[in-house]
Design a protein around this motif. Structure first.
Motif, PDB file in Angstrom:
ATOM      1  N   ALA A   1      -2.730  -4.927  -2.372  1.00  0.00           N
ATOM      2  CA  ALA A   1      -2.547  -4.682  -0.942  1.00  0.00           C
ATOM      3  C   ALA A   1      -3.849  -5.084  -0.256  1.00  0.00           C
TER       4      ALA A   1
ATOM      5  N   ILE B   1       0.836  -1.206   0.000  1.00  0.00           N
ATOM      6  CA  ILE B   1       0.000   0.000   0.000  1.00  0.00           C
ATOM      7  C   ILE B   1       0.871   1.257   0.000  1.00  0.00           C
TER       8      ILE B   1
ATOM      9  N   GLY C   1      -6.606  -0.049  -0.078  1.00  0.00           N
ATOM     10  CA  GLY C   1      -6.338  -1.411  -0.491  1.00  0.00           C
ATOM     11  C   GLY C   1      -7.590  -2.218  -0.753  1.00  0.00           C
TER      12      GLY C   1
ATOM     13  N   SER D   1      -6.223   2.302   4.424  1.00  0.00           N
ATOM     14  CA  SER D   1      -5.778   3.327   3.465  1.00  0.00           C
ATOM     15  C   SER D   1      -4.470   3.927   3.943  1.00  0.00           C
TER      16      SER D   1
END
Length: 303
Positions: A203, A99, A114, A161
Motif C-alpha cells: 500500500a 491498506i 503503508g 495509516s
C-alpha cells in the motif's frame, strides 16, 4: 464496514494538483471525506470542497498533532479511519484498498501503515530515509517482537495509516496534546493492550522530505521532547540509540554507493545535529518557553 478519509491541511495548494486526481482514482472510495484545515491562505478549502470533502476550518493555534486527529475521529462515524497528510500522494489506484485489506488481514491488527516512496525529485538522503524506514517486505509487529525490534516495534506513520475505530477507542484514542509522534504513541498503546501493528508494503504513497541541517535539528528537538515526556515508551520498548546507529550506517553506505564520498562529512554533521537536538529536547523542562519556540519545528505548540 464504512471508511472515512481524514486529512489535516494548511496551504495545501502546491500538493493538490497531484493529490486530488490520485484520490479520485482510488478503487476504494471513502464513505466520508473529512479535511481539517488550519485557516489556509490559498484556495485549498474551495478546491477540497469542490472535490467532495467536508472541510472544517480551525485556527492554526488550535492545531495539535494528537488533539486535532482525536477531534477529527469524533466528527466521523466510520468503522475504519484512513489518515493521510496533504503531501502524501497515493501511488496506485489500489492504495486505499490495500491498506484497508491489511488492517483486516489478521484479527488483532489495530493499525496499519503503508509504504512511503520518495517523491520523484527527492534528494539522495531524503530518498534513503524512505528506503530505510519503509522496506519492500510487509510485517506484522506485536509486543513479543520488542526484544528484536526495540523502539521500531511501535514505529508507525500517520502520513498514511488506517485505524480500526474500536481498537483506537479501546486504547483511549489519540493523545490530546503532543508535539508530534502521535502515531508512535497510539501504536505503543495498542501493542501494550494486545493489538498488533501492520506494515503494509504493497500500500504505497509518495512522500518524502529533504530537510536542511537546521530543520533536522528542530525535528529531532521535537522528537526528544516527545520521548522525554512519554518515557513509558522507552521503558516498554527500549531506547532509540541502536536504531539511530543503524540508520547512520545505512546513510553512509548509500552515500558511498552513489559515489558521493564528499557527502560523508555532511552525513556526520547531520547526525550530530539530530543527536544534539534530541538531547536538548529531552531536557526541555529546563528551557525557557521562548527558547523552545525558536528550537522547535512546531513553534505553535509552545503556548
Amino acid at each position: 464496514m464504512s471508511v472515512a478519509l481524514i486529512i489535516p491541511t494548511r496551504n495545501a495548494g502546491a500538493h493538490l494538483e497531484r493529490l486530488l486526481p490520485a484520490l479520485a482514482r482510488q478503487t476504494l472510495q471513502p464513505d466520508e471525506f473529512l479535511v481539517v484545515d488550519s485557516s489556509s491562505r490559498d484556495d485549498s478549502v474551495a478546491r477540497l470542497r469542490g472535490a467532495g470533502a467536508r472541510v472544517e476550518v480551525i485556527e492554526p493555534s488550535q492545531f495539535n498533532h494528537g488533539g486535532t486527529r482525536r477531534w477529527a475521529s469524533q466528527q466521523v462515524a466510520a468503522d475504519v479511519l484512513i489518515y493521510l497528510t496533504q503531501d502524501a500522494i497515493p501511488a496506485t489506484p489500489d492504495t486505499f484498498a490495500r491498506i484497508v485489506g491489511a488492517l483486516h488481514g489478521e484479527p488483532d491488527i489495530g493499525v496499519a501503515y503503508g509504504r512511503q516512496l520518495p517523491h520523484a525529485d527527492a534528494g539522495l538522503l531524503g530518498a534513503q530515509a524512505r528506503r530505510f524506514n519503509y522496506p519492500p517486505v510487509s510485517r506484522t509487529k506485536r509486543l513479543v517482537d520488542a526484544g528484536e525490534l526495540g523502539i521500531k516495534t511501535c514505529f508507525s506513520s500517520d502520513s498514511f495509516s488506517v485505524y480500526r475505530r474500536d481498537a483506537l477507542e479501546a486504547v483511549g484514542g489519540f493523545p490530546e496534546d503532543v508535539i508530534g509522534s502521535e502515531d508512535a504513541y497510539v501504536a505503543a498503546r495498542m501493542l501494550l493492550s494486545g493489538y498488533a501493528v501492520r506494515y503494509a508494503a504493497d500500500a504505497e504513497v509518495h512522500h518524502s522530505h529533504d530537510y536542511r541541517l537546521l530543520e533536522e535539528f528542530r525535528r529531532y528537538f521535537d522528537i526528544g521532547v516527545f520521548y522525554g515526556r512519554e518515557r513509558w515508551i522507552g521503558e516498554a520498548f527500549g531506547a532509540a540509540s541502536g536504531e539511530g546507529l543503524r540508520y547512520v550506517k545505512a546513510e553512509l553506505q548509500a552515500v558511498l554507493a552513489a559515489g558521493a564520498l564528499w557527502r560523508v562529512p555532511e552525513v556526520l554533521l547531520r547526525t550530530a545535529a539530530k543527536l544534539l537536538g534530541y538531547r536538548i529536547g529531552q531536557g526541555e523542562r529546563y528551557l525557557d518557553v521562548g527558547l523552545k519556540r525558536r528550537l522547535s519545528m512546531f513553534p505553535g505548540y509552545w503556548k
